[in-house]
Design an enzyme around this catalytic site. Structure first.
Site, PDB file in Angstrom:
ATOM      1  N   ASP A  68      30.880  39.917  38.309  1.00  0.00           N
ATOM      2  CA  ASP A  68      32.281  40.440  38.129  1.00  0.00           C
ATOM      3  C   ASP A  68      32.396  41.625  37.430  1.00  0.00           C
ATOM      4  O   ASP A  68      32.393  41.410  36.058  1.00  0.00           O
ATOM      5  CB  ASP A  68      33.320  39.206  37.754  1.00  0.00           C
ATOM      6  CG  ASP A  68      34.548  39.544  37.224  1.00  0.00           C
ATOM      7  OD1 ASP A  68      34.962  40.590  37.910  1.00  0.00           O
ATOM      8  OD2 ASP A  68      35.441  38.770  36.905  1.00  0.00           O
ATOM      9  N   LYS A  83      37.229  50.943  35.107  1.00  0.00           N
ATOM     10  CA  LYS A  83      37.498  50.451  36.535  1.00  0.00           C
ATOM     11  C   LYS A  83      38.718  51.094  37.240  1.00  0.00           C
ATOM     12  O   LYS A  83      38.791  51.261  38.460  1.00  0.00           O
ATOM     13  CB  LYS A  83      37.742  49.139  36.433  1.00  0.00           C
ATOM     14  CG  LYS A  83      37.694  48.315  37.902  1.00  0.00           C
ATOM     15  CD  LYS A  83      37.676  46.773  37.650  1.00  0.00           C
ATOM     16  CE  LYS A  83      37.958  45.803  38.932  1.00  0.00           C
ATOM     17  NZ  LYS A  83      37.890  44.414  38.769  1.00  0.00           N
ATOM     18  N   GLU A 106      37.896  39.734  44.744  1.00  0.00           N
ATOM     19  CA  GLU A 106      37.806  38.919  43.599  1.00  0.00           C
ATOM     20  C   GLU A 106      38.678  37.463  43.852  1.00  0.00           C
ATOM     21  O   GLU A 106      38.438  36.434  43.465  1.00  0.00           O
ATOM     22  CB  GLU A 106      38.427  39.764  42.483  1.00  0.00           C
ATOM     23  CG  GLU A 106      37.478  40.626  41.959  1.00  0.00           C
ATOM     24  CD  GLU A 106      38.098  41.721  41.085  1.00  0.00           C
ATOM     25  OE1 GLU A 106      39.233  41.493  40.653  1.00  0.00           O
ATOM     26  OE2 GLU A 106      37.368  42.704  40.723  1.00  0.00           O
ATOM     27  N   ASP A 121      45.966  37.137  41.180  1.00  0.00           N
ATOM     28  CA  ASP A 121      45.003  37.372  40.064  1.00  0.00           C
ATOM     29  C   ASP A 121      45.255  38.830  39.239  1.00  0.00           C
ATOM     30  O   ASP A 121      45.429  39.839  39.983  1.00  0.00           O
ATOM     31  CB  ASP A 121      43.725  37.992  41.180  1.00  0.00           C
ATOM     32  CG  ASP A 121      42.623  38.150  40.214  1.00  0.00           C
ATOM     33  OD1 ASP A 121      42.595  38.296  39.127  1.00  0.00           O
ATOM     34  OD2 ASP A 121      41.298  38.731  40.808  1.00  0.00           O
TER      35      ASP A 121
END
Length: 579
Positions: free
Chosen positions: A28, A91, A190, A212
């Protein structure tokens, strides 16, 4: 006689499994933290570092000596080392152009001099691309595995990405893994990874929503489980909405309350760090003190949980609006949802749980650590894809997050693969020329839901040459879009009735070519070895410093038991030369 001290480490029972079962792992790559996990017949585990921590801060610090340190560098870089620049939240920059990124980052971004069209991050060690920074994080996770299991290797990984990542962001993530020497078995959304670990495949048929909210991205996925099929029927989200935005909202509130001028990018870092601390603390306490010292001046403001809830309300509402639109696009009524799963560290905020419960009028599933669940689900999928496991997982059917098409006359978008179609998928469409005697045609590939090209994202262009000259409207050109299980796109074009055809793996117009990736691979490998040597040297220096300080304290404590002559000589016992 000089003695050298060595730390003795023995493997714990929890991580004494067979190396053979650890070749395929899940990773992850998060905005705030990153994790590596593995699965075997005895369970699924996140791998810890030497201190037992499984969360690796997604921070890469660069100093003027060219050293890159991943994680929290406070225990590695001492005051006698040149100042460092911490690259955080990288990210959020993956697969983006400079014009698509705001100015709310605590470091300077520029157009990369070596890779025009790509973002560059100015560091004391030179300009770095987001792909290179992410590769440093992935390499640290890889080394964590190799240090725990000497002699083993990683044969394949399942790497998770936000469900709403577009083609360019997915390709950039895969390129980062390539730089780190990690072969990608699959890119897995994810929320889907989280749902797989939550055991929604255990026979509980129905509709589930995965909410999420991580450090830099927000995703919502709607999953349908029926008769062993695990189908994603809707995805939505915002790849630029997450905990970072909540932190910035807190910073902005405090700044205005203290009547301070707007902060520049070089001033933001300590403010963001303190805002995150306050936000996390207020998730379990009624009040705290926001305190930042900068330029020899201390700024202080009391913050309560109620104030934090008010500060964050607009962002919380934004996530629920995305949930609403995703349900509407998937033609699902929220009353028909059987369960809601909370994923991501930001869902620990009580106001998030309260808002989601109120929206769906039902309890939420949050009993598994939201920071670890994505990596654990990815590890399960990696073990299954390795072909070396008896794990029973449902057949996973994912969907296209954003429509894909090409530009036609008048800057119109002709969608070829529509949003929410199941993948992998291959679709062909025929087009023709608009000018008499055309011998070549440019094909412009775009992604998005809007009808005009300037309002969508350009993924790339390529040319089909040597066409048969014909009257406009009579030539037939077949365009094929092939989207694989990783949501990565290949486009083929050919003139029907002739041998003229071309095929490309769509390379985003602001991405990197194969040649550039190869150059980066060479440079990255060289720097990784240099960084490892420098890091090892600093660790030894720190160990020596700690030992010296301990000996000095012991001397003071036991001074009364020493003779006069021994006390006179004790200052030489702990000199750096003696160590």
């Amino acid at each position: 006689m000089t003695l050298k001290l060595f730390q003795i480490e023995e493997p714990s029972d929890e991580f004494s499994h067979s190396v053979e079962s650890l070749k395929y792992v899940g990773i992850d790559l998060g905005t705030t933290h990153s994790l590596i996990a593995y699965a075997n017949d005895q369970g699924v585990f996140c791998l810890p570092d030497k201190q037992g921590q499984v969360l690796l801060p997604s921070i890469v610090s660069y100093d003027t000596q060219g050293l890159a340190v991943v994680g929290d560098p406070s225990d590695l870089i001492q005051s006698n080392i040149p100042p460092v620049l911490k690259v955080v939240s990288v990210k959020r920059l993956m697969g983006k152009k400079l014009s698509e990124v705001g100015t709310s980052l605590p470091y300077q971004i520029v157009d990369h001099p070596s890779y025009p069209g790509s973002i560059g991050i100015k560091t004391p060690a030179g300009v770095k691309s987001p792909i290179e920074v992410s590769a440093n994080i992935l390499l640290e996770l890889k080394n964590r595995f190799l240090a725990s299991y000497v002699g083993s290797h990683i044969a394949g990984i399942v790497l998770t990405v936000p469900a709403y990542y577009d083609d360019a962001q997915r390709q950039a993530t895969k390129d980062a893994a390539l730089l780190a020497g990690l072969p990608v078995l699959r890119l897995l959304n994810e929320p889907t990874a989280a749902a797989m670990y939550y055991g929604l495949d255990s026979g509980r048929d129905g509709l589930y929503v995965i909410y999420d909210l991580g450090g830099g991205t927000f995703d919502v996925s709607i999953l349908k489980l029926q008769n062993g099929f695990f189908e994603v029927i809707g995805v939505g989200g915002d790849s630029a909405l997450g905990g970072d935005d909540f932190d910035l909202a807190v910073v902005d509130y405090v700044r205005k309350a203290l009547q301070l001028a707007p902060l520049g990018w070089s001033e933001l870092a300590p403010w963001r760090l303190e805002a995150r601390r306050c936000r996390e603390y207020l998730s379990a306490h009624p009040s705290t003190e926001f305190k930042v010292t900068q330029n020899h001046h201390t700024h202080v403001l009391d913050l309560s949980y109620a104030q934090l809830a008010e500060i964050c309300q607009e962002l919380v509402n934004k996530t629920l609006q995305i949930v609403h639109h995703t349900l509407y696009a998937a033609k699902v009524n929220k009353d028909n949802i059987d369960g809601v799963v909370l994923v991501g560290g930001c869902t620990r905020m009580p106001q998030i749980k309260t808002a989601v419960k109120k929206y769906f009028s039902k309890p939420v599933l949050d009993d598994i650590n939201p920071d670890e669940v994505v990596a654990l689900g990815a590890a399960l999928q990696a073990k299954k894809l390795s072909g070396e496991s008896n794990l029973t997982l449902p057949l996973l059917i994912d969907v296209v997050p954003l429509s894909l098409g090409i530009e036609t006359v008048g800057e119109l978008v002709e969608k070829i693969i529509h949003r929410h179609q199941p993948i992998p998928i291959t679709i062909k469409k025929e087009f023709t020329t608009s000018v008499d005697g055309q011998t070549g045609i440019w094909i412009h590939v775009v992604q998005g839901e809007r009808e005009l090209v300037p309002e969508c994202r350009s993924l790339g262009r390529f040319e089909l040459k040597n066409l048969t000259p014909k009257k406009a409207g009579t030539l037939r050109i077949e365009v094929e879009f092939d989207l694989d299980s990783n949501n990565l796109l290949t486009v083929r074009a050919k003139e029907k009735g002739s041998l003229q055809q071309t095929e490309i793996r769509v390379q985003p117009s602001y991405g990197l070519t194969k040649e550039q990736i190869q150059t980066m691979l060479t440079e990255f490998a060289a720097n990784a070895e240099k960084d490892a040597q420098k890091k090892y040297t600093i660790e030894l220096q720190n160990e020596a410093t700690d030992l010296l300080q301990w000996l000095q304290k012991e001397q003071v404590k036991d001074a009364d038991s020493l003779s006069t002559e021994q006390q006179h000589k004790r200052e030489y016992w702990v000199s750096p030369q003696a160590l």
